[in-house]
Scaffold this active site. Structure first.
Site, PDB file in Angstrom:
ATOM      1  N   GLY B 116     -23.321  -5.644  16.259  1.00 24.13           N
ATOM      2  CA  GLY B 116     -22.780  -4.313  16.539  1.00 24.13           C
ATOM      3  C   GLY B 116     -21.305  -4.242  16.209  1.00 24.13           C
ATOM      4  O   GLY B 116     -20.606  -3.349  16.674  1.00 24.13           O
ATOM      5  N   TYR B 128     -32.476  -5.526  19.864  1.00 25.18           N
ATOM      6  CA  TYR B 128     -32.112  -6.892  20.251  1.00 25.18           C
ATOM      7  C   TYR B 128     -33.046  -7.462  21.300  1.00 25.18           C
ATOM      8  O   TYR B 128     -33.282  -8.669  21.348  1.00 25.18           O
ATOM      9  CB  TYR B 128     -30.642  -6.942  20.697  1.00 25.18           C
ATOM     10  CG  TYR B 128     -29.737  -6.776  19.506  1.00 25.18           C
ATOM     11  CD1 TYR B 128     -28.912  -5.663  19.357  1.00 25.18           C
ATOM     12  CD2 TYR B 128     -29.748  -7.716  18.487  1.00 25.18           C
ATOM     13  CE1 TYR B 128     -28.116  -5.508  18.235  1.00 25.18           C
ATOM     14  CE2 TYR B 128     -28.967  -7.558  17.358  1.00 25.18           C
ATOM     15  CZ  TYR B 128     -28.153  -6.460  17.235  1.00 25.18           C
ATOM     16  OH  TYR B 128     -27.387  -6.308  16.110  1.00 25.18           O
ATOM     17  N   SER B 192     -24.101 -10.736  13.058  1.00 20.95           N
ATOM     18  CA  SER B 192     -22.915  -9.902  12.820  1.00 20.95           C
ATOM     19  C   SER B 192     -21.777 -10.348  13.740  1.00 20.95           C
ATOM     20  O   SER B 192     -21.398 -11.525  13.703  1.00 20.95           O
ATOM     21  CB  SER B 192     -23.315  -8.434  12.994  1.00 20.95           C
ATOM     22  OG  SER B 192     -22.193  -7.587  13.060  1.00 20.95           O
ATOM     23  N   PHE B 239     -25.527   0.293   2.883  1.00 23.68           N
ATOM     24  CA  PHE B 239     -25.315   0.712   4.275  1.00 23.68           C
ATOM     25  C   PHE B 239     -23.910   0.459   4.817  1.00 23.68           C
ATOM     26  O   PHE B 239     -23.517   1.058   5.804  1.00 23.68           O
ATOM     27  CB  PHE B 239     -26.296   0.025   5.248  1.00 23.68           C
ATOM     28  CG  PHE B 239     -27.745   0.144   4.871  1.00 23.68           C
ATOM     29  CD1 PHE B 239     -28.471  -0.977   4.489  1.00 23.68           C
ATOM     30  CD2 PHE B 239     -28.394   1.371   4.906  1.00 23.68           C
ATOM     31  CE1 PHE B 239     -29.817  -0.875   4.153  1.00 23.68           C
ATOM     32  CE2 PHE B 239     -29.745   1.481   4.570  1.00 23.68           C
ATOM     33  CZ  PHE B 239     -30.453   0.352   4.192  1.00 23.68           C
TER      34      PHE B 239
END
Lengths: 330, 346
Positions: B116, B128, B192, B239
């Site tokens: 995120g 998640y 991420s 994206f």
């Protein structure tokens, strides 16, 4: 516990299995994988939703102001994000200058930020994996469903007992007893429901004059527990005491007549409040009227003594008089 | 004025991912854009409204049940625990949860940090929750998903502090022990920003008594001041844009810091050397369509140069978020690798 308390969950089920022939996949089925992520999109709508996403992206790029700021006006209505298609429609209508032709019907205004997703789901991939066959599905928590049904049945049963429909009440109780075998009755909704079902069935099936009724001492203990556990009586007493305190303001000698003393549970709080009154407590006279005890104990006197002890420890001048109701022999 | 620095090429990303993945990630992309304000602040209320969350479920679903625990009261740090169960019964008993996981077999405990970009999502976010359940099934592990504090409200080092707190808590939990030696076998995993947190918590754990067996980094979030070739080539194509990456770093890094801050660029000019340090083995997954892959490959090189054990899994045709839906080969490849990474030869 913590910030993850759930508000509600419902379920959806479908399978998204490209191996099946297209004729067997119903048009109204939703994409099971997206459902697991919390989004309801019909398989047949996927392409259209993808197009809407592209339109929205263009609208956002062409917006003259910072798009995030334009959304923060108090006029903006936000639709349920789980229904992606309608959410996208609403965003498109917010951001495009021309009104959109299909306005969604019911606005879903800004709910509690901690409202949880409307899908309880998990995905299973067969293991070892076969790339084409992916069958995630959503699972209903049966326990939760049974709990909710029990509550509905309880309400209906209580109403039928109230209006005297013994037949309906009886069959409802039997149904609830059956359902209780399917839930955990040691805690949670099952435990609460279990007690209520027992109580309702006692109410319904026990004769009026019970062979064994709880003794007075037992009754008193039960009443105390009930008073402690349930807020309604305490609150009623609290409000009444507030009114009494206001009425007594400025007076040095006051008299309360309680026409139904019961266990006198209203009065300790009043005594304490009077003790803390600015300017000091008044002399409090309490007359308690109540039925004579079946087992010969002078219950009124005992209650009076307890209250007097409390008043003495709070430095509130106190006098008690117990008075059996008119017509009794004592 | 329209943004000329943004390139919208929906057709490219649409060609390389399944349609429902395209819908899912595009939805995230656009809704996240609505939340980021130009001045660097964030519309948290709307973010929480839009985020699709799921409750924990003490009743096993497909062999996995979950419950939430408060790890640290002062910071309200919550984690969601996922455990395997053979039974169908709701796992209410507190006593059972206090026994060790196993006194014969080793059961890995994976501390997971969701992604995120340090700003979005929570441990109870639907995507998640699904991923953690998969980890349990696939790896036969217990997963502890940490609901770390997010930017911009909580900047560096809050997320790392929360990770560190979680690591200590896991080590101090007798019911997470396993194996004949009754120890806690800890792995750190994250995607991420979660991958970035994994590295930084592992660094903090380096000279401590809190051992980490291995690090799993899925498309970890790293960066630097320099614009790399992959950033220039892939900007806006799949994206993600360089501009949004910049926004998130500004939101997370402390005032006055730039992207060469060691949190962002661990092997950059301000980085700390890991040579001769006891550091966990690492599994790093990099997607070929991720614009920050040069930074991720740089990270792998940095670990190698420091003599640390690292395995790189480079997935040429993968975009970000490929692991969120089980509808592509990369998903299964990666799950296999992760399972091997955390399994023990007895």
């Amino acid at each position: 516990m913590g910030p993850f308390d759930s508000v509600g969950s419902c379920s959806s089920s479908s399978s998204s299995d490209p191996e099946k022939s297209t004729t067997s996949v119903k048009k109204s089925e939703i994409d099971g994988q997206l459902a697991g992520a919390g989004y309801k999109v019909r398989l047949s709508d996927l392409r259209q939703v993808a197009k809407k996403l592209e339109h929205l992206e263009n609208a956002m790029m062409n917006a003259t102001d910072d798009v995030s700021e334009s959304l923060e006006s108090s006029d903006t209505v936000h639709y349920n994000p789980t229904n992606m298609a309608s959410w996208l429609d609403s965003m498109l209508s917010e951001l495009t200058p021309l009104p959109s032709s299909d306005f969604p019907q019911t606005p879903d205004l800004f709910p509690d930020p901690f409202a949880t997703a409307t899908a309880t789901a998990t995905a299973t991939a067969t293991w070892p994996p076969m790339t084409q066959q992916l069958v995630p599905y959503a699972v209903v928590d049966e326990e939760e469903d049974s709990g909710i049904r029990l509550v509905h049945l309880l309400m209906t049963c209580a109403e039928s007992v109230q209006i005297g429909d013994a037949n309906l009440a009886g069959s409802l109780i039997r149904e609830m007893q059956r359902m209780l075998t399917q839930v955990n009755t040691s805690c949670g909704i099952g435990k609460v429901a279990g007690y209520f079902v027992d109580a309702l069935s006692c109410r319904l099936f026990s004769p009026q004059t019970a062979a064994v009724s709880p003794g007075t001492a037992e009754s008193e203990i039960l009443y105390h527990h009930f008073y402690e556990a349930c807020p309604y009586l305490k609150f009623a007493h609290f409000t009444a005491n507030q009114a009494i305190l206001e009425a007594f303001a400025g007076h040095a000698t006051v008299h309360v007549i309680d026409f139904s003393l019961m266990h006198g549970l209203q009065w300790p709080a009043l005594i304490q409040a009077l003790a803390l009154r600015p300017g000091g407590p008044p002399l409090l006279r309490l007359t308690g009227i109540g039925p004579p005890s079946p087992d010969g104990r002078d219950a009124l006197r005992e209650i009076g003594l307890r209250l007097a002890e409390l008043a003495w420890s709070a430095n509130v001048p106190f006098a008690f008089r117990g008075s059996p109701p008119r017509g009794s022999t004592t | 004025m329209a943004r000329s620095d943004e390139v919208a090429n929906p057709s490219e990303s649409k060609r390389v991912v399944p349609l429902n993945t395209y819908v899912l990630i595009s939805n995230f992309k656009l809704s996240y854009k609505l939340l980021r304000r130009r001045d660097g602040t964030f519309n948290r209320h709307l973010a929480e409204f839009l985020d699709r969350k799921v409750p924990s479920n003490i009743k096993p679903v497909d062999g996995v049940f979950s419950f939430d625990v408060l790890i640290d009261r002062p910071t309200s740090l919550v984690a969601r625990i996922y455990k395997p169960s053979q039974s169908d019964e709701a796992q209410y008993s507190v006593i059972k949860h206090e026994e060790p996981l196993s006194s014969t077999d080793v059961v890995p405990v994976i501390i997971f940090f969701h992604g995120g970009s340090f700003v979005h999502s929570s441990a109870n976010t639907g995507i998640y929750d699904m991923l953690c359940r998969r980890f349990v099934s696939i790896c036969k592990a217990v997963v502890v998903s940490v609901n770390y504090r997010r930017a911009p409200e909580h900047q560096y080092p809050c997320a790392y502090d929360d990770g560190w707190t979680a690591l200590k808590w896991v080590h101090a939990s007798p019911w997470l022990r396993s194996g004949k030696d009754l120890k806690v076998h800890v792995y750190l995993a994250g995607d991420s920003s979660g991958g970035n947190i994994v590295h930084n918590v592992a660094v903090r754990a380096m000279d401590s008594e809190y051992k980490v067996v291995g690090n799993i980094l899925l498309n970890p979030m790293f960066g630097g001041i320099e614009r790399t070739e992959s950033e220039r080539r892939l900007d806006g194509k799949y994206f993600v844009t360089v501009q949004d990456r910049d926004w998130y770093w500004r939101a997370f890094l402390p005032e006055g810091a730039d992207r060469d801050h060691p949190a962002c660029n661990p092997f950059g000019p301000e980085g700390v050397s890991l040579k001769d340090k006891e550091f966990p083995k690492s599994l790093v997954v990099v997607s070929g369509f991720d614009l920050i892959q040069d930074w991720q490959l740089n990270y792998v090189e940095g670990l190698k140069k420091a003599g640390q054990e690292v395995k790189l899994l480079y997935l040429e045709q993968a975009t970000i978020g490929f692991y969120l839906l089980p509808n592509n080969n990369h998903f299964y490849t990666v799950m296999d690798e992760i399972r091997n990474f955390v399994s023990y030869d007895l």
